[in-house]
Enzyme design. Structure first.
Site, PDB file in Angstrom:
ATOM      1  N   ASN A  81      -2.820  -7.917 -21.533  1.00 49.09           N
ATOM      2  CA  ASN A  81      -2.130  -8.523 -20.378  1.00 49.09           C
ATOM      3  C   ASN A  81      -2.576  -9.973 -20.220  1.00 49.09           C
ATOM      4  O   ASN A  81      -1.766 -10.885 -20.052  1.00 49.09           O
ATOM      5  CB  ASN A  81      -2.459  -7.780 -19.083  1.00 49.09           C
ATOM      6  N   CYS A  92      -6.515  -2.087 -24.203  1.00 49.75           N
ATOM      7  CA  CYS A  92      -6.392  -1.447 -22.885  1.00 49.75           C
ATOM      8  C   CYS A  92      -5.379  -2.154 -21.986  1.00 49.75           C
ATOM      9  O   CYS A  92      -5.226  -1.806 -20.825  1.00 49.75           O
ATOM     10  CB  CYS A  92      -7.752  -1.362 -22.195  1.00 49.75           C
ATOM     11  N   HIS A 126       0.804  -1.226   0.000  1.00 52.64           N
ATOM     12  CA  HIS A 126       0.000   0.000   0.000  1.00 52.64           C
ATOM     13  C   HIS A 126       0.836   1.275   0.000  1.00 52.64           C
ATOM     14  O   HIS A 126       0.447   2.278  -0.604  1.00 52.64           O
ATOM     15  CB  HIS A 126      -0.931   0.008   1.219  1.00 52.64           C
ATOM     16  N   ARG A 180     -15.838  -1.185 -16.521  1.00 53.53           N
ATOM     17  CA  ARG A 180     -15.764  -2.648 -16.604  1.00 53.53           C
ATOM     18  C   ARG A 180     -16.380  -3.213 -15.340  1.00 53.53           C
ATOM     19  O   ARG A 180     -16.029  -2.777 -14.237  1.00 53.53           O
ATOM     20  CB  ARG A 180     -14.302  -3.092 -16.734  1.00 53.53           C
ATOM     21  N   GLU A 231      -9.860 -11.022 -23.923  1.00 52.34           N
ATOM     22  CA  GLU A 231      -8.636 -11.325 -23.175  1.00 52.34           C
ATOM     23  C   GLU A 231      -8.388 -12.817 -23.016  1.00 52.34           C
ATOM     24  O   GLU A 231      -7.464 -13.229 -22.339  1.00 52.34           O
ATOM     25  CB  GLU A 231      -8.617 -10.598 -21.825  1.00 52.34           C
ATOM     26  N   ARG A 275       0.995 -14.097 -15.890  1.00 51.99           N
ATOM     27  CA  ARG A 275       1.388 -12.696 -16.096  1.00 51.99           C
ATOM     28  C   ARG A 275       2.191 -12.128 -14.945  1.00 51.99           C
ATOM     29  O   ARG A 275       2.802 -11.067 -15.063  1.00 51.99           O
ATOM     30  CB  ARG A 275       0.159 -11.824 -16.372  1.00 51.99           C
TER      31      ARG A 275
HETATM   32  C1  PEP Z   1      -5.765  -6.910 -19.553  1.00 52.80           C
HETATM   33  O1  PEP Z   1      -5.940  -8.083 -19.226  1.00 52.80           O
HETATM   34  O2  PEP Z   1      -4.992  -6.553 -20.461  1.00 52.80           O
HETATM   35  C2  PEP Z   1      -6.504  -5.828 -18.854  1.00 52.80           C
HETATM   36  C3  PEP Z   1      -6.460  -4.591 -19.270  1.00 52.80           C
HETATM   37  O3  PEP Z   1      -7.191  -6.173 -17.732  1.00 52.80           O
HETATM   38  P1  PEP Z   1      -6.471  -6.380 -16.288  1.00 52.80           P
HETATM   39  O4  PEP Z   1      -5.037  -5.938 -16.447  1.00 52.80           O
HETATM   40  O5  PEP Z   1      -7.237  -5.555 -15.338  1.00 52.80           O
HETATM   41  O6  PEP Z   1      -6.607  -7.843 -16.085  1.00 52.80           O
HETATM   42 MG    MG Z   2      -7.522  -8.649 -17.883  1.00 56.36          MG
END
Ligand code: PEP
Ligand code: MG
Length: 578
Positions: free
Chosen positions: A458, A506, A194, A336, A435, A469
């Site tokens: 991501n 995104c 945090h 979202r 995704e 990831r």
């Molecule tokens: C992604 O998966 O690229 C994304 C933008 O969502 P998050 O990073 O919140 O999983």
């Molecule tokens: Mg994601």
């Protein structure tokens, strides 16, 4: 020569970027002071002294929480509210007072009880409890400071620019930090803690994980902290100091310019790309919001649920969504729905997902399995949508059936609200996060029924390659797009464009300046990213030609390995660069 003038470079983990120049201020370690405290003569009076100190700390917790809430929004403010709640815990207080009653000084009793609790939490199997151990340590420290009358960070106020050095740093130290604190160098903690989250939110350089830092530096020594490289340079040479000040000033000027930048994100040959922001909280909505941003492309709403003792009500959620919708009006805001799962576990008060965090009940699957929760969440989003600029987007949609279920649930919730007489305006545009490979492969069908797509690279890279990831090996694949993911993005863009639907990216790739020409060349319409990356992406877009990007993308689609793609992106095709 006096030690103090010997130049030293201490290495740690980068936690918040930026360069800080200032004098070292060591935040005192309190343990030795506590251990010197003798037993009290009158335990009853000592208990009263403890209670008075506790009330003062509680009041400060509440004030700090309100202050952070105002500046950074509930995601952060609630971190501190939890401290205030725990401080009033009856069992905890009984235990402390009992120890004082048996002859311990208040400082010793506080430290004994809170250290014991924080150790138990540290060892706990339950992730939620485990994360609490720093909170308990924090509370103990604040109480001890109050009882000892020791200093808080406020005391550095008149000391010019300082870099605070500490063995351990609490979120509180940041919550009420004076403006002359320019950086933090800390022995413990990680970049996802945090304190680091708050440092990034406040844009203060921070380096963590510097072993033995307190003993390695002296109070008042000149220092340079580089939050991007993770270095603390103590007693820098005049040359290093001069260059550091220059770099710091340049960074500050660039940040100020970025805030007033008004250029349009358009390629040299006129292809307009929508440049949008990813946000996690409602912090600084009217100050750090660069003029270049065309709106919010991804509001990760699950962060509103983190670090809370109780679930936010429909009204709580509505207030936050409404605040964002109004701040950006008339620009669009894509909310979202919550994406619990993976590394984002749901808060206390609702059932956690199952064991397999990334492939179990995640994203839209979690919501569809928790209807009451989902309905409250959607009611708040739909009500905020009455402003006319809100879209809703579902995460982790694997295909048509799930999307249809989610859309039907949204419609049912809307019908109920309307039956209650709530005015909602036009139905909200509904989009899908692409995704998982399954959604990308089914993009043709999904594009028929969805209003827009947003590619979450991501997760798309993670699930396509089967690489976690959070694993350190991930970045190599994430930065230099693997051919499989490029093919999937192309499929998604083509499928969407055939149905006149837009495609955003995104994930973190959206602001990778090597990947931007390729994404634009593939036909991506929108890029959404953290506000801090908007200025550099804006510049990159303005230096490109769309025709050059298209050529680049055509070449990339022929390549077969990440290495070949990396080489191609590093030597842009003619016309892609200024
Ligand atoms: C992604 O998966 O690229 C994304 C933008 O969502 P998050 O990073 O919140 O999983
Ligand atoms: Mg994601």
């Amino acid at each position: 020569m006096d030690n103090i003038l010997v130049c030293k470079v201490l290495k740690g983990v980068p936690a918040s970027k930026g360069i800080a120049v200032g004098r070292i201020f060591i935040m005192q370690d309190l343990a030795p002071l506590v251990s010197r405290k003798a037993a009290p003569d009158k335990p009853e009076a000592e208990i009263l002294r403890y209670r008075a100190a506790r009330e003062r700390v509680w009041l400060r917790f509440k004030q700090d929480a309100a202050h952070v809430l105002k500046e950074l929004g509930p995601g952060k403010g609630n971190i501190l509210d939890v401290h205030a709640l725990i401080l009033k815990d009856q069992v905890l207080n009984q235990e402390i007072e009992l120890l004082i009653y048996t002859g311990k000084k208040a400082e010793v009793a506080v430290e004994t009880v809170l250290n014991k609790i924080s150790e138990q939490q540290k060892q706990a199997q339950n992730k939620y409890l485990k994360e609490r151990f720093t909170v308990s340590r924090d509370i103990g420290r604040q109480l001890v400071i109050e009882l000892l009358g020791a200093h808080r960070l406020e005391e550095v106020k008149d000391k010019g620019d300082v870099i605070v050095v500490a063995r351990q740093l609490t979120p509180f130290a940041l919550a009420d930090h004076p403006a002359n604190i320019k950086g933090f160098a800390v022995e413990t903690g990680g970049p996802t803690g945090h304190a680091a989250i708050l440092a990034r939110a406040y844009n203060i350089p921070m380096v963590l994980g510097i072993p033995g830092i307190e003993a390695a530096v002296r109070n008042g020594a000149q220092a340079v902290l580089n939050g991007a490289t993770g270095e603390l340079i103590v007693n820098p040479s005049p040359e290093v100091l001069k260059v550091s000040i220059m770099l710091r000033n340049r960074e500050l000027a660039a940040a100020a310019k970025a805030r007033t930048e008004n250029a349009v994100p358009e390629t040299r040959d006129g292809r307009r790309i929508n440049l949008l922001m990813n946000i996690e909280t409602t912090r600084n909505l009217d100050t750090s919001n660069p003029h270049a941003a065309d709106g919010v492309g991804l509001f990760r709403s699950e962060f509103l649920f983190m670090h809370r003792e109780t679930l936010p009500t429909e009204e709580d959620q509505f207030r936050e969504f409404d605040k964002v919708a109004k701040a950006f009006f008339p620009r669009k805001v894509v909310i979202r729905t919550v994406d619990f799962g993976g590394d984002k576990q749901p808060p206390a008060g609702i059932e956690a997902g199952n064991r397999s965090a990334y492939s179990g009940l995640r994203g839209i699957r979690y919501c569809l399995a928790h209807e009451e929760f989902f309905e409250t969440h959607l009611r708040a989003i739909l009500r905020a949508g009455a402003s006319g600029n809100v879209s809703v987007m579902f995460p982790m949609v694997p295909g048509l059936e799930t999307f249809r279920k989610a859309k039907a649930f949204l419609k049912m919730t809307r019908d109920k609200l309307e039956a209650e007489g709530v005015k909602l305006g036009k139905p909200l545009p509904v989009g899908i996060m692409i995704e998982v490979p399954s959604a990308a492969l089914m993009a043709g069908s999904l594009a028929r029924e969805s209003d827009f797509f947003s590619v979450g690279t991501n997760d798309l890279v993670q699930y396509t390659l089967g690489i976690d990831r959070e694993d350190s090996s991930y970045s190599g694949y994430g930065i230099f797009l693997p051919p499989s993911v490029i093919q999937l993005v192309q499929l998604v863009v083509d499928s969407a464009h055939k149905k006149n639907k837009s495609v955003a990216v995104c994930g973190e790739l959206a602001h990778n300046t090597l990947a931007v020409p390729l994404l634009i060349g593939l036909g991506v319409d929108e890029l959404s990213m953290d506000a801090s990356h908007i200025p550099s992406t804006l510049q990159a877009i303005r230096s490109l030609s769309f025709s050059g990007c298209r050529e680049l993308a055509q070449k990339a689609l022929m390549l077969e390995t990440p290495g070949e793609i990396k080489d191609l992106l590093k030597s842009p095709a003619p016309g892609t660069a200024a």
